[in-house]
Design a protein around this motif. Sequence first.
Motif, PDB file in Angstrom:
ATOM      1  N   GLY A  36      -4.409  10.589   2.344  1.00 19.22           N
ATOM      2  CA  GLY A  36      -4.527  10.451   0.893  1.00 19.22           C
ATOM      3  C   GLY A  36      -5.492   9.358   0.504  1.00 19.22           C
ATOM      4  O   GLY A  36      -6.263   9.506  -0.463  1.00 19.22           O
ATOM      5  N   HIS A  37      -5.486   8.254   1.251  1.00 25.82           N
ATOM      6  CA  HIS A  37      -6.428   7.161   0.989  1.00 25.82           C
ATOM      7  C   HIS A  37      -7.865   7.611   1.183  1.00 25.82           C
ATOM      8  O   HIS A  37      -8.748   7.313   0.360  1.00 25.82           O
ATOM      9  CB  HIS A  37      -6.117   5.985   1.916  1.00 25.82           C
ATOM     10  CG  HIS A  37      -7.249   5.012   2.069  1.00 25.82           C
ATOM     11  ND1 HIS A  37      -7.654   4.179   1.046  1.00 25.82           N
ATOM     12  CD2 HIS A  37      -8.083   4.768   3.120  1.00 25.82           C
ATOM     13  CE1 HIS A  37      -8.674   3.441   1.463  1.00 25.82           C
ATOM     14  NE2 HIS A  37      -8.958   3.793   2.707  1.00 25.82           N
ATOM     15  N   GLU A  38      -8.113   8.340   2.258  1.00 23.29           N
ATOM     16  CA  GLU A  38      -9.476   8.795   2.526  1.00 23.29           C
ATOM     17  C   GLU A  38      -9.931   9.825   1.497  1.00 23.29           C
ATOM     18  O   GLU A  38     -11.134   9.946   1.222  1.00 23.29           O
ATOM     19  CB  GLU A  38      -9.545   9.389   3.933  1.00 23.29           C
ATOM     20  CG  GLU A  38      -9.328   8.350   5.035  1.00 23.29           C
ATOM     21  CD  GLU A  38      -9.300   8.965   6.422  1.00 23.29           C
ATOM     22  OE1 GLU A  38      -9.453  10.203   6.518  1.00 23.29           O
ATOM     23  OE2 GLU A  38      -9.134   8.211   7.405  1.00 23.29           O
ATOM     24  N   ALA A  39      -8.985  10.557   0.913  1.00 21.53           N
ATOM     25  CA  ALA A  39      -9.349  11.573  -0.066  1.00 21.53           C
ATOM     26  C   ALA A  39      -9.587  10.982  -1.457  1.00 21.53           C
ATOM     27  O   ALA A  39     -10.461  11.453  -2.185  1.00 21.53           O
ATOM     28  CB  ALA A  39      -8.247  12.639  -0.136  1.00 21.53           C
ATOM     29  N   TYR A  40      -8.827   9.948  -1.833  1.00 21.23           N
ATOM     30  CA  TYR A  40      -8.872   9.448  -3.210  1.00 21.23           C
ATOM     31  C   TYR A  40      -9.411   8.028  -3.359  1.00 21.23           C
ATOM     32  O   TYR A  40      -9.676   7.593  -4.469  1.00 21.23           O
ATOM     33  CB  TYR A  40      -7.472   9.517  -3.833  1.00 21.23           C
ATOM     34  CG  TYR A  40      -6.931  10.919  -3.918  1.00 21.23           C
ATOM     35  CD1 TYR A  40      -7.394  11.803  -4.883  1.00 21.23           C
ATOM     36  CD2 TYR A  40      -5.962  11.364  -3.031  1.00 21.23           C
ATOM     37  CE1 TYR A  40      -6.906  13.096  -4.959  1.00 21.23           C
ATOM     38  CE2 TYR A  40      -5.459  12.656  -3.091  1.00 21.23           C
ATOM     39  CZ  TYR A  40      -5.940  13.516  -4.057  1.00 21.23           C
ATOM     40  OH  TYR A  40      -5.450  14.796  -4.132  1.00 21.23           O
ATOM     41  N   GLY A  41      -9.544   7.290  -2.260  1.00 18.40           N
ATOM     42  CA  GLY A  41     -10.152   5.973  -2.342  1.00 18.40           C
ATOM     43  C   GLY A  41      -9.153   4.847  -2.559  1.00 18.40           C
ATOM     44  O   GLY A  41      -7.966   5.062  -2.805  1.00 18.40           O
ATOM     45  N   ILE A  44      -7.048   4.388  -6.163  1.00 20.57           N
ATOM     46  CA  ILE A  44      -5.905   5.282  -6.376  1.00 20.57           C
ATOM     47  C   ILE A  44      -4.818   5.036  -5.342  1.00 20.57           C
ATOM     48  O   ILE A  44      -3.631   4.899  -5.674  1.00 20.57           O
ATOM     49  CB  ILE A  44      -6.350   6.750  -6.337  1.00 20.57           C
ATOM     50  CG1 ILE A  44      -7.392   7.018  -7.429  1.00 20.57           C
ATOM     51  CG2 ILE A  44      -5.143   7.675  -6.496  1.00 20.57           C
ATOM     52  CD1 ILE A  44      -6.894   6.799  -8.836  1.00 20.57           C
ATOM     53  N   LEU A  45      -5.197   4.956  -4.056  1.00 15.40           N
ATOM     54  CA  LEU A  45      -4.220   4.797  -2.990  1.00 15.40           C
ATOM     55  C   LEU A  45      -4.813   3.936  -1.881  1.00 15.40           C
ATOM     56  O   LEU A  45      -5.554   4.434  -1.036  1.00 15.40           O
ATOM     57  CB  LEU A  45      -3.804   6.167  -2.428  1.00 15.40           C
ATOM     58  CG  LEU A  45      -2.679   6.158  -1.400  1.00 15.40           C
ATOM     59  CD1 LEU A  45      -1.390   5.640  -2.031  1.00 15.40           C
ATOM     60  CD2 LEU A  45      -2.449   7.561  -0.841  1.00 15.40           C
ATOM     61  N   PRO A  46      -4.494   2.649  -1.865  1.00 17.21           N
ATOM     62  CA  PRO A  46      -4.992   1.775  -0.784  1.00 17.21           C
ATOM     63  C   PRO A  46      -4.492   2.262   0.577  1.00 17.21           C
ATOM     64  O   PRO A  46      -3.459   2.926   0.682  1.00 17.21           O
ATOM     65  CB  PRO A  46      -4.398   0.411  -1.134  1.00 17.21           C
ATOM     66  CG  PRO A  46      -4.078   0.488  -2.588  1.00 17.21           C
ATOM     67  CD  PRO A  46      -3.708   1.915  -2.853  1.00 17.21           C
ATOM     68  N   SER A  47      -5.220   1.921   1.622  1.00 17.69           N
ATOM     69  CA  SER A  47      -4.852   2.343   2.970  1.00 17.69           C
ATOM     70  C   SER A  47      -3.577   1.625   3.431  1.00 17.69           C
ATOM     71  O   SER A  47      -3.214   0.575   2.891  1.00 17.69           O
ATOM     72  CB  SER A  47      -5.988   2.028   3.944  1.00 17.69           C
ATOM     73  OG  SER A  47      -6.118   0.626   4.100  1.00 17.69           O
ATOM     74  N   PRO A  48      -2.892   2.184   4.419  1.00 17.89           N
ATOM     75  CA  PRO A  48      -1.699   1.496   4.951  1.00 17.89           C
ATOM     76  C   PRO A  48      -1.999   0.096   5.457  1.00 17.89           C
ATOM     77  O   PRO A  48      -1.195  -0.822   5.278  1.00 17.89           O
ATOM     78  CB  PRO A  48      -1.248   2.421   6.096  1.00 17.89           C
ATOM     79  CG  PRO A  48      -1.756   3.770   5.711  1.00 17.89           C
ATOM     80  CD  PRO A  48      -3.063   3.519   5.020  1.00 17.89           C
ATOM     81  N   LEU A  49      -3.165  -0.097   6.080  1.00 19.87           N
ATOM     82  CA  LEU A  49      -3.506  -1.426   6.585  1.00 19.87           C
ATOM     83  C   LEU A  49      -3.726  -2.415   5.445  1.00 19.87           C
ATOM     84  O   LEU A  49      -3.303  -3.577   5.530  1.00 19.87           O
ATOM     85  CB  LEU A  49      -4.760  -1.347   7.469  1.00 19.87           C
ATOM     86  CG  LEU A  49      -4.577  -0.695   8.844  1.00 19.87           C
ATOM     87  CD1 LEU A  49      -5.900  -0.634   9.585  1.00 19.87           C
ATOM     88  CD2 LEU A  49      -3.542  -1.469   9.656  1.00 19.87           C
TER      89      LEU A  49
END
Length: 270
Positions: A36-41, A44-49
């Motif tokens: 989801g992070h890679e799709a929306y940036g 919108i949705l920070p990466s788990p890291l």
Amino acid sequence: MGHIVLDRMGRLGRFLWSGWVGVAGLALFAALWQQGHEAYGDFILPSPLATFDATVALLKSDETWRLAGATTLRALEGFALTALLGGVLGLAVGYSAAAMRLARPLLTIIMGVPPIAWIVLAMIWFGSTAGTILTTTVVASFPLVFANVAEAVATRDRALEDMAKAFGAGPLQRLWTIVIRHVTGQYFPALAVALGSTFKVAVMAELLANIDGIGVALAMSRSNLDVAQSIAWVVLIVAVIFVVEYGIVHPIRAELERWRDAARPWGIKR
């Protein structure tokens, strides 16, 4: 004494070993989160890291521990009151068919009112105090626990009770050995759901009533458009729920349901 210690250690080991399935589920959730992070940036949705880094940064602050402690204490007060009232009243009402019929429409009314409406009413009654959170958490979670316990008591095996009575078992002994053990099968799953509800409602009440806690911290991170920090606060809430559920609720359930071990491959051989 040594046999009891070994039995406890064995059950603890099985419980910890079964946690690998949960870890696999969390890993799958993290993978979907990354997608989801890679799709929306990031916005919108920070990466788990990135969320992990934000969570670690929060944990380094004494203010975080103070806010999390305040929210946890309020939610646990509501959860404890829900567990007590739901268990005791459900146990009492389950023995009476008339009381069950009387309670059902009342539960429908309570469950039909949205939690946010209860928060507004509680703010009018108690203002921006802990009473608002206690009221809303109990009202939001009590019907589920009460209904499950009452239904479990109503569907108990009466023939088994009659047999125990014929063998000289008193009312309290029948209650403990038959009814309570039957009720725990529905009581503890209801408590697990109620635990999550109390924390969610507590945070929502803090946010709307402007009561010092994680709810206010979430409002501040929202106003700053800090999505990573907002999710980090959510991670902290979920972590507390995990600790309470798997550190308190499940061990108590395992202690009360030791008789289930007999039906497992490593239990008592028939």
